[in-house]
Design a protein around this motif. Structure first.
Motif, PDB file in Angstrom:
ATOM      1  N   ALA A  69     -34.861  25.941 -56.637  1.00 29.57           N
ATOM      2  CA  ALA A  69     -33.937  26.671 -56.075  1.00 29.57           C
ATOM      3  C   ALA A  69     -32.603  26.307 -56.708  1.00 29.57           C
ATOM      4  N   ASN A  70     -32.387  25.548 -56.316  1.00 31.28           N
ATOM      5  CA  ASN A  70     -30.582  24.848 -56.661  1.00 31.28           C
ATOM      6  C   ASN A  70     -30.678  25.091 -57.692  1.00 31.28           C
ATOM      7  N   MET A  71     -31.302  24.747 -58.930  1.00 33.74           N
ATOM      8  CA  MET A  71     -31.085  24.677 -60.592  1.00 33.74           C
ATOM      9  C   MET A  71     -30.134  26.711 -60.885  1.00 33.74           C
ATOM     10  N   ASN A  72     -29.901  27.360 -60.370  1.00 35.84           N
ATOM     11  CA  ASN A  72     -29.807  28.472 -61.542  1.00 35.84           C
ATOM     12  C   ASN A  72     -28.234  27.687 -61.274  1.00 35.84           C
ATOM     13  N   ARG A  73     -27.393  26.955 -60.446  1.00 33.17           N
ATOM     14  CA  ARG A  73     -26.529  26.925 -60.454  1.00 33.17           C
ATOM     15  C   ARG A  73     -25.863  25.537 -60.935  1.00 33.17           C
ATOM     16  N   LEU A  74     -24.249  25.473 -61.064  1.00 35.66           N
ATOM     17  CA  LEU A  74     -24.323  24.144 -62.203  1.00 35.66           C
ATOM     18  C   LEU A  74     -24.008  22.973 -60.599  1.00 35.66           C
ATOM     19  N   PHE A  75     -24.270  21.759 -61.727  1.00 37.13           N
ATOM     20  CA  PHE A  75     -24.118  20.252 -61.112  1.00 37.13           C
ATOM     21  C   PHE A  75     -25.728  19.385 -60.965  1.00 37.13           C
TER      22      PHE A  75
END
Length: 360
Positions: A69-75
């Motif tokens: 679910a964090n993959m919409n963010r960078l890094f």
């Protein structure tokens, strides 16, 4: 840190700031230590930017794990799902710049035991072991953690920067907090903190806050830009800078410390700051009026405007009735050109037109 301009030098573009006179001594970036609390959407990008800038040492604090679910963010990347955020971050950052030193702590700073250890590391975890870090960056997403950072920094007299992104993902802010000098996070607390509401009760099952990599990237960029200006002493460091993505609006302000702040150490730091200010010698600024120097004018020639005050008023057109203290920026002439009226210039040269204007 070499300033040699070759493709194989990772610092050549950064060192160009020194050659161009922006920064006096960019090499000093290698001596600084920064603690980043919260390695999420803002904190991970902040840590990456500081790593690419050649910071000396980073201390990373977070207790969460990487999720898809964090993959919409960078890094973060999909193959890192399941790893702790600090472990995944350290692995990525070391590959980007092996010159940077890292300390990672996979725990929640708000528990009693962890809070004690957190204070110990920010007060003794610099590159020069035993000395305090140069700056603490709050990139957390909850008030409890912000208050914990605020308490620790007030007690230690540690300068820090706070950052945040709204739940609807279209606004954010950064804030420089110098204990005793500026407002701390408790000086003007948000409603949730002021009302002593358990923020966990505000979250609804199945509902999560929105997040945009764009907004988080902007906030992280503003944060690191201010970190660099603060550490390397160039430009102007913003005390508070907001960002509204809907209107691309960037409000800026400075907030003074609250003498009635609930934080005991904040009030103590305010007293210490007052003593330091009182001990500083006051420098009086004397404004000198510049003398008006005229060239010699033995013939008594003076410039006289050919336009009278009445001409200016007529050209300005009607002035609306406005409240006292308010004026219009400009007005439209009251007499509009007659519809269809033209100037016949077909048989006249530019010189003839100019001569005609001079004779008016």
């Amino acid at each position: 840190m070499s300033a040699e301009v070759v493709d194989s030098n990772p610092y050549s573009r950064l060192m160009a700031l020194k050659r161009m006179g922006i920064v006096d001594d960019y090499e000093k970036i290698r001596t600084y230590t920064v603690a980043v609390v919260g390695v999420g959407g803002v904190g991970s990008v902040t840590a990456e930017m500081l790593t690419r800038c050649g910071i000396g040492k980073l201390l990373l604090f977070d207790y969460d794990k990487v999720e898809l679910a964090n993959m919409n963010r960078l890094f973060f990347q999909p193959h890192q799902a399941g790893l702790s955020k600090v472990e995944a971050a350290e692995h990525t950052l070391r590959n980007i710049n092996p010159d940077v030193s890292f300390e990672t702590y996979n725990y929640n700073i708000t528990t009693m035991e962890n809070f004690t250890h957190f204070m110990e590391r920010i007060s003794h975890g610099a590159l020069d072991e035993g000395k305090p870090v140069d700056l603490v960056l709050s990139c957390v997403d909850n008030f409890e953690a912000r208050m914990a950072i605020n308490t620790a920094c007030n007690e230690l007299g540690q300068t820090w920067m706070e950052s945040g992104v709204s739940e609807n993902a279209v606004s954010g802010h950064i804030q420089l907090i110098i204990p005793g000098e500026t407002a701390c996070f408790a000086c003007a607390p948000p409603l949730v903190v002021a009302a002593n509401i358990d923020e966990k009760t505000l979250k609804r099952e199945g509902v999560c806050a929105a997040s945009l990599p764009t907004t988080m990237g902007v906030v992280a960029g503003l944060l690191v830009q201010n970190v660099l200006k603060y550490l390397l002493k160039f430009g102007t460091v913003s005390y508070y800078l907001g960002y509204n993505a809907m209107q691309d609006f960037f409000p800026s302000m400075a907030m003074k410390a609250n003498p009635q702040c609930n934080d005991h150490y904040c009030r103590k730091q305010q007293e210490e700051y007052k003593k330091k200010e009182a001990a500083q010698p006051k420098v009086e600024i004397v404004e000198k009026e510049e003398e008006v120097v005229h060239e010699d004018n033995e013939w008594g020639i003076e410039l006289v405007s050919e336009i009278t005050e009445a001409d200016l008023q007529a050209a300005a057109g009607p002035v609306p009735d406005l409240p006292e203290g308010i004026t219009v920026a400009y007005t439209v002439p009251s007499e509009a050109p007659v519809e269809g009226e033209t100037v016949d210039v077909a048989d006249q040269s530019l010189e003839e037109l100019m001569a005609k204007m001079r004779n008016l």
